[in-house]
Enzyme design. Sequence first.
Site: not given
Ligand SMILES: O=C(O)C(=O)C[C@]1(C(=O)O)C=C[C@@H](O)C=C1
Length: 381
Positions: A266, A268
């Site tokens: 992910t 950010f």
């Molecule tokens: O729910 C979380 O733990 C988040 O940080 C959000 C979030 C997202 O928005 O994609 C971030 C990474 C993970 O893959 C799953 C969810």
Amino acid sequence: MALKGSAVLTWGDSCSNNPSRLVSNRVKNLNTANNFVCFDWFSGNRATKSVEDENPAKPTIENHVSKGLYQDLSLTSLPKPLTVADLTVTPNNDTKVRISFKGLPGSYSEEAALKAYPKCETVPCNEFEDVFKAVELWLADKAVLPIENSSSGSIHRNYDLLLCHRLHIMGEVQLVSDLCLLALPGIRTEQLKRVLSHPQALASSDVFLSKLGVAVENVEDTAGAAQYVASNGLMDAGVIASARAAEIYGLNILANRVQDDPGYITRFLVLARDPIIPRIDVPFKTSIVFTLDEGPGVLFKALAVFASREINLTKIESRPQRKKPLSALDNFGNAKYFDYLFYIDFEASMAEPRAQSALGHLQEMTPFLRVLGCYPMETSL
Ligand SMILES: O=C(O)C(=O)C[C@]1(C(=O)O)C=C[C@@H](O)C=C1
């Protein structure tokens, strides 16, 4: 004010992605000659005023001395002059900053904040909108926001929010999210009938969950799912969340790295009230948003400003302009075209002449252009 534990910031949600709502947010006090071209673009405003107009009372040494700021100082205690390095706060800087993020402690967004600022104080928020407002209202210094992931692409809501708020992108963090299956202590995988998590985490572990044959339930964030199962003592429910969430909420890890793609990442963004000063000594990236008039080849021509200067694009995203969704009405009043906003990330610093001239050229063909941020590229995982 700082919020700790499971206290979460929340405000009413209101937002539109209409660029006309944007107010000029010109950077102040950065008036060195080579900064101007780019900083005017941060406002997305075509009308330009000189920086001096906005800085009528510039601090001078004479002013400081007359106020006594430099009196009685020994040579050793004299303040060091500021350098560009002092003004540029990059991720991995260890100062105690407060970082807002969406979710509960133990979420992947919090992990991203801690990756960028290992000693930071994290400020959990209920909604993405609150993550922005926490910084705007000085409850947090910076925000960390998921913007895209390697399995399903862009997080569209956050593209829209970047435009209707006036925070600046000052960094990026790429996080390999290792998804784990968690449950209450003593519960075995075979006893699970359902698994709760953020929709993205559930989608990214689809193969694993299909084999388990359990029902899936969407929850706002991964750590929220862990907290819910733990606090309600749900014996039939598992959770997809981080190892850190297991530790915080007293759950057991039944399986590690359950994501379909082991390299699931992910990305950010780190947002702040002020932009950082673009540099050229490390690789920088610039994120912009613009609109285009209707016509054949307009997007092609817009992208050519980067291609002709050998500037690599790393991301392109289009979003509908919600307040002005349609254009070019025909004689019968039927709308012919959707109106779009284009978001682009390119690999160049606004301190580079080629990036400045590319944006100057782009500005000639766009009704609206705003620089969302110019920031160091994350080059390692
Ligand atoms: O729910 C979380 O733990 C988040 O940080 C959000 C979030 C997202 O928005 O994609 C971030 C990474 C993970 O893959 C799953 C969810």
